[in-house]
Design a protein around this motif. Sequence first.
Motif, mmCIF file in Angstrom:
data_model
loop_
_atom_site.group_PDB
_atom_site.id
_atom_site.type_symbol
_atom_site.label_atom_id
_atom_site.label_comp_id
_atom_site.label_asym_id
_atom_site.label_seq_id
_atom_site.Cartn_x
_atom_site.Cartn_y
_atom_site.Cartn_z
ATOM 1 N N SER A 48 3.634 1.261 -3.252
ATOM 2 C CA SER A 48 2.444 1.874 -4.410
ATOM 3 C C SER A 48 2.409 3.280 -5.124
ATOM 4 O O SER A 48 2.068 3.801 -5.419
ATOM 5 C CB SER A 48 1.678 -0.039 -4.446
ATOM 6 O OG SER A 48 0.452 1.038 -3.710
ATOM 7 N N GLU A 49 1.554 3.491 -3.350
ATOM 8 C CA GLU A 49 1.117 4.747 -3.172
ATOM 9 C C GLU A 49 1.823 6.010 -3.507
ATOM 10 O O GLU A 49 1.254 7.579 -3.967
ATOM 11 C CB GLU A 49 0.286 4.821 -1.768
ATOM 12 C CG GLU A 49 -0.437 4.144 -2.341
ATOM 13 C CD GLU A 49 -1.431 4.263 -0.954
ATOM 14 O OE1 GLU A 49 -1.823 5.384 0.406
ATOM 15 O OE2 GLU A 49 -2.828 4.236 -0.313
ATOM 16 N N SER A 50 2.819 5.481 -2.872
ATOM 17 C CA SER A 50 3.640 6.877 -3.757
ATOM 18 C C SER A 50 4.559 7.313 -5.073
ATOM 19 O O SER A 50 5.613 7.653 -5.076
ATOM 20 C CB SER A 50 5.360 6.179 -2.883
ATOM 21 O OG SER A 50 5.950 5.270 -2.873
ATOM 22 N N LYS A 105 1.167 -1.005 -0.430
ATOM 23 C CA LYS A 105 0.249 0.000 0.012
ATOM 24 C C LYS A 105 0.807 1.302 -0.069
ATOM 25 O O LYS A 105 0.689 2.403 -0.506
ATOM 26 C CB LYS A 105 -0.641 -0.051 1.660
ATOM 27 C CG LYS A 105 -1.569 1.211 1.105
ATOM 28 C CD LYS A 105 -2.461 1.201 2.188
ATOM 29 C CE LYS A 105 -3.294 2.669 2.608
ATOM 30 N NZ LYS A 105 -3.614 3.262 2.220
ATOM 31 N N LYS A 158 -5.799 0.631 -7.623
ATOM 32 C CA LYS A 158 -5.454 2.039 -7.793
ATOM 33 C C LYS A 158 -4.439 1.281 -8.973
ATOM 34 O O LYS A 158 -3.459 3.012 -9.751
ATOM 35 C CB LYS A 158 -4.688 2.286 -6.537
ATOM 36 C CG LYS A 158 -5.887 2.419 -5.863
ATOM 37 C CD LYS A 158 -5.245 3.292 -4.076
ATOM 38 C CE LYS A 158 -6.344 3.966 -3.075
ATOM 39 N NZ LYS A 158 -5.753 4.291 -2.459
ATOM 40 N N ALA A 161 -4.495 -1.686 -3.353
ATOM 41 C CA ALA A 161 -3.228 -1.290 -4.211
ATOM 42 C C ALA A 161 -3.575 -1.697 -5.138
ATOM 43 O O ALA A 161 -2.673 -1.058 -6.676
ATOM 44 C CB ALA A 161 -2.023 -1.817 -3.254
#
Length: 572
Positions: free
Chosen positions: A23-25, A20, A237, A234
């Motif tokens: 990957s969100e970075s 999470k 997204k 994740a």
Amino acid sequence: MDSYDVIIVGSGAGGGMASKILSESGLSVAVVEAGSDFDPALEEYRTQLRWPWESPRRGANTVRAFGDFDAAYGGWDIEGEPYTRKDGTQFDWFRSRMVGGRTNHWGRISLRFGPDDFKRKSIDGLGDDWPIGYEDVAPYYDRVDKIVGVFGTKEGIRNEPDGYFLPPPKPRLHELAFMKGGKKINLPVIPSRISVLTRPVNNERGACFFCAQCNRACQVYGDFSAGTVLVKPAIKKGNVDLYTYAMVRKVTTDEKGEATGISYVSKVDMQEYKLKARVVVLGASACESARIMMNSSSPRHPNGISNSSGTLGRYLHDSTGASRSALMPEFLGRDKYNEDGVGSMHVYTPWWLDNKKLDFPRGYHLEFGGGMRMPNYGFGFGMDSMRKYIKDEFGNAGPNGGYGAGLKKDIRSVYGATVGIAGRGESVPQYDNYCEIDPNTVDKFGIPVLRFHYKWTDHEVKQARHMQDTFEEIFHAMGAQVMGNKPGAEIQYGLAAPGRIIHEVGTARMGDDPKTSVLNKYAQAHECNNLFVVDAASFVSQADKNPTWTIMALSIRTSEYIVDQLKKKNIG
């Protein structure tokens, strides 16, 4: 695609949280899982709200460790994936081969470590202090609370830190009895802290509907599992690729000893494949990550990656565990009604005593069970031994027969009248408790397996004795009849074999000194700058709490450190 910014091995609590955050970075991420995909909302995986008779074994544990309907694809023994023991060791190693790992079927007891838990050596002189303290981890605990959701109450207990809590469910009848008994003997019995949603927190997860089957994995995602709450969102997204049925052999390295990726065997075609990455993150579980690191030998890492200290695999420890059952006479023949609640305890007892006044150094918490959950395979077995505790209206023991109508009458009378207590405690890490590579055994993929050496010390045995005394004190205070004989010294007072509580930690512990530790305080390998570990292998000590909340908090901390180090071009 066979090249990524980050490869994460394992999709459980640590690996899932890392997927999470990383990957969100904006990083490209590969999540490599040794087992199958799993989504309890899909009919092909659903076991929740199924009757016991829908299983050909009536839900017995002949296929899965905790019964056919338990959400754990694996167990202590997996065909083709052995492990060995030495010197009379009884260590048992539980593995779940599925997306989300063991977070699919755990008890979801979600406790923070307290300030004392990071500094035990400074308190009692045993083991080692962590290179970090509660103040370093507290902000990340806060974030786990908000990401995952946990119910509880603010109690102001110094070493049992409060968090951001959802409303707790009300105590059930047997839990009210424990609260009443605890009050008589000055034992705190407070609302549990469990990662189950008692109210909605976003549009993607439903609230608990109180079926008490969290161990089957929730089809509305009302409880926490890493697959449903972290990994799958994740993937949706973007930036995350999932590899299933991929058994990792080793971390690959270059001539400088830096990680270049991983090598894995596909369980589908039994062929070996490689993935490349700027950073490798291990979250395969404490023992599996240690196994991968030990198997990752090279000219730069002759004894396994980042193991010049010789501590890789050492200091393995599990929570202590003991239990006892009793019968509540006033509950015999009670009215039958739905009181399922959440799939875990509604109340518990945190450690309440001062070890300086006791003959063992570390504490334990108490978990309470009972009630009228749906009977499963085995319910009613052992009634012959239980009848001596059952009295008829004239005070005579064993009023009914051992079969037919008499047996049914006894079972119906006893249903909802039995209660139990389990103690879960902290053990002192020992250098001589370890896992190592067995030089003579490989699994069906040709990968060398682990060999375990583990012995409880007098510290843990004395703690178990104290647990048993406490169990009886509580039962007597609440008016319960203790069943069975009290376990004695000859069986270590009922102390469970190491590994049976499934809280193993400490095989690649963190520390400031590379001579005595494997990782630094950010869970970065001392001798391989782009290798990180986000499961419980990094733990210096366990505490008397379940490790999952700390695994996830540290995973956030490590993941954000990785992002920072990549931006600064210190790694990758």
